[in-house]
Design an enzyme around this catalytic site. Structure first.
Site, PDB file in Angstrom:
ATOM      1  N   ILE A  88       6.838  28.036  22.232  1.00  0.00           N
ATOM      2  CA  ILE A  88       6.091  27.522  23.372  1.00  0.00           C
ATOM      3  C   ILE A  88       4.623  27.880  23.164  1.00  0.00           C
ATOM      4  O   ILE A  88       4.274  29.052  22.995  1.00  0.00           O
ATOM      5  CB  ILE A  88       6.607  28.111  24.700  1.00  0.00           C
ATOM      6  CG1 ILE A  88       8.122  27.899  24.830  1.00  0.00           C
ATOM      7  CG2 ILE A  88       5.851  27.476  25.869  1.00  0.00           C
ATOM      8  CD1 ILE A  88       8.590  26.462  24.726  1.00  0.00           C
ATOM      9  N   LYS A  89       3.778  26.857  23.167  1.00  0.00           N
ATOM     10  CA  LYS A  89       2.348  27.072  22.925  1.00  0.00           C
ATOM     11  C   LYS A  89       1.634  27.391  24.233  1.00  0.00           C
ATOM     12  O   LYS A  89       1.710  26.619  25.203  1.00  0.00           O
ATOM     13  CB  LYS A  89       1.711  25.840  22.277  1.00  0.00           C
ATOM     14  CG  LYS A  89       2.148  25.627  20.839  1.00  0.00           C
ATOM     15  CD  LYS A  89       1.493  24.409  20.212  1.00  0.00           C
ATOM     16  CE  LYS A  89       0.097  24.694  19.732  1.00  0.00           C
ATOM     17  NZ  LYS A  89      -0.450  23.551  18.941  1.00  0.00           N
ATOM     18  N   ILE A  90       0.955  28.524  24.240  1.00  0.00           N
ATOM     19  CA  ILE A  90       0.181  28.967  25.405  1.00  0.00           C
ATOM     20  C   ILE A  90      -1.238  29.248  24.930  1.00  0.00           C
ATOM     21  O   ILE A  90      -1.430  29.982  23.957  1.00  0.00           O
ATOM     22  CB  ILE A  90       0.794  30.235  26.035  1.00  0.00           C
ATOM     23  CG1 ILE A  90       2.214  29.949  26.528  1.00  0.00           C
ATOM     24  CG2 ILE A  90      -0.079  30.743  27.179  1.00  0.00           C
ATOM     25  CD1 ILE A  90       2.948  31.168  27.062  1.00  0.00           C
ATOM     26  N   ILE A 146       5.769  23.337  21.069  1.00  0.00           N
ATOM     27  CA  ILE A 146       5.465  22.407  22.159  1.00  0.00           C
ATOM     28  C   ILE A 146       4.582  23.125  23.161  1.00  0.00           C
ATOM     29  O   ILE A 146       4.801  24.294  23.475  1.00  0.00           O
ATOM     30  CB  ILE A 146       6.748  21.864  22.825  1.00  0.00           C
ATOM     31  CG1 ILE A 146       6.395  20.803  23.884  1.00  0.00           C
ATOM     32  CG2 ILE A 146       7.591  22.985  23.416  1.00  0.00           C
ATOM     33  CD1 ILE A 146       7.610  20.049  24.416  1.00  0.00           C
TER      34      ILE A 146
END
Length: 374
Positions: free
Chosen positions: A143-145, A112
């Site tokens: 967690i997409k960064i 996400i």
């Protein structure tokens, strides 16, 4: 009941490729479609992004009941989007829990993305990443960064806090090396804080087809036979050289110290693997990038093509680095600047995700307003 994996998926796994789906929606979850894909097509993870969530919301009525509840509670649009997306990801995580357990946490992952409006804000990215991980509250969540300059320190701090990260929007080899360095920095900090490194996972999403789209356009503008002969080669060459960088970085003494403490390598993930040019083989970004310890996240159309006719011929990346470098050298000889291409793609990637997020916010606000009038 999970059945035997289809032959092409089994062949990819034999090489060391994990097959993930690049799509998630409430409709997939409610209809049982995602479970069916896990059971019958062998997918072992899911990635999402703002464009995917925006498309999911626009398609059908699957979110209507929750939007009605959110509207009744007076929830603002940002919090509504947060609730809708984290609920979908949490449910998908639960479906993938058996895969997660069977692979010791390597697969069974669901990603996400942090609000893309924060792509240039390190501090806010770290805060939102922590909130997303806490709200989804499942060990499989990534967690997409984005791999912007400001994203790099956010990646380090998020990993240092023990949160697994999918680094997205990587286009250049220089930036990819910086991403791997940020990953190692994060694990070193986590180790110093006494965290269990074996529980911290990461993938680095290196984008493929968008490179070809941009380079091909420039080649066609040049128009010579030499230029046209290079169409469709830049994306795979770039990814193969990224894998060379991966092999180099994870063979260093610095990494070995972390691995001895339980650290898991950050796997390369091939993203944007649906062909944009219909003249190209529709499985080429899958079969031509098969390599050990990689992930290929593909849209369902590409997954179906792989299942139908992919010919998996083993590792197609390791040791093909001179050939790949020759492609980039030939592009440079034609006056195509690698740096200008990758810088442009990163900027456009952030802009596209911001635009999709704006559409998502607009669509949710419209639905909240409708629900409030009912």
């Amino acid at each position: 009941m999970t059945t035997a994996k289809p032959a092409p998926i089994a062949a990819l796994e034999e090489v060391g490729v994990s097959v993930w789906l690049d799509d998630l929606s409430r409709e997939r979850l409610d209809s049982g479609n995602l479970q069916e894909l896990i059971d019958t097509k062998g997918i072992v993870g899911v990635t999402t992004n703002p464009s995917i969530f925006q498309a999911a919301l626009a398609d059908g009525e699957a979110y209507t009941d929750q939007l009605t509840e959110l509207a009744a509670a007076g929830t603002d649009v940002d919090e509504a989007v947060f609730a809708l997306t984290t609920d979908d990801v949490r449910e998908a995580c639960d479906l993938f829990r058996p895969v997660y357990e069977a692979t010791d946490g390597v697969d069974g992952r669901v990603s996400i993305e942090v609000d893309p409006r924060l792509a240039r804000d390190t501090e806010q990215t770290v805060e939102v990443a922590a909130r997303l991980a806490q709200t989804v509250d499942r060990p499989q969540v990534y967690i997409k960064i984005p791999a912007t300059e400001q994203g790099l320190p956010a990646i380090t701090e998020t990993l240092a806090a023990g949160i697994s990260v999918n680094v997205t929007l990587i286009f250049s080899l220089e930036r990819y090396r910086a991403v791997m360095n940020a990953f190692i920095d994060g694990l070193e900090k986590a180790h110093a804080a006494g965290r269990d490194l074996s529980t911290i996972h990461s993938v680095a999403s290196f984008f493929v087809s968008r490179v070809d789209s941009e380079v091909d356009e420039r080649l066609e503008q040049i128009g010579t036979d030499a230029a046209l002969a290079l169409r469709g080669k830049a994306g795979i060459a770039n990814a193969r050289l990224a894998y060379q960088a991966y092999e180099e970085v994870f063979a260093t003494p610095r990494w070995q110290r972390l691995e001895d403490e339980g650290g898991r390598r950050q796997r390369p993930l091939w993203a944007s693997t649906g062909v944009k040019n219909p003249d190209y083989p529709d499985t080429m970004y899958v079969t031509d990038l098969a390599a050990p310890n990689t992930v290929n996240t593909m849209p369902e159309k590409t997954l179906d093509a792989v299942l139908d006719h992919a010919e998996v011929a083993g590792d197609q990346v390791s040791g093909r680095y001179d050939e790949a470098q020759q492609v980039l050298d030939q592009l440079a000889d034609l006056g195509i600047s690698y740096t200008k291409v990758t810088d442009q793609l990163e900027a456009e990637g952030v802009e596209k995700f911001e635009a999709s997020w704006a559409e998502l916010l607009s669509g949710v606000q419209e639905e909240l307003d409708k629900a409030g009038r009912r």
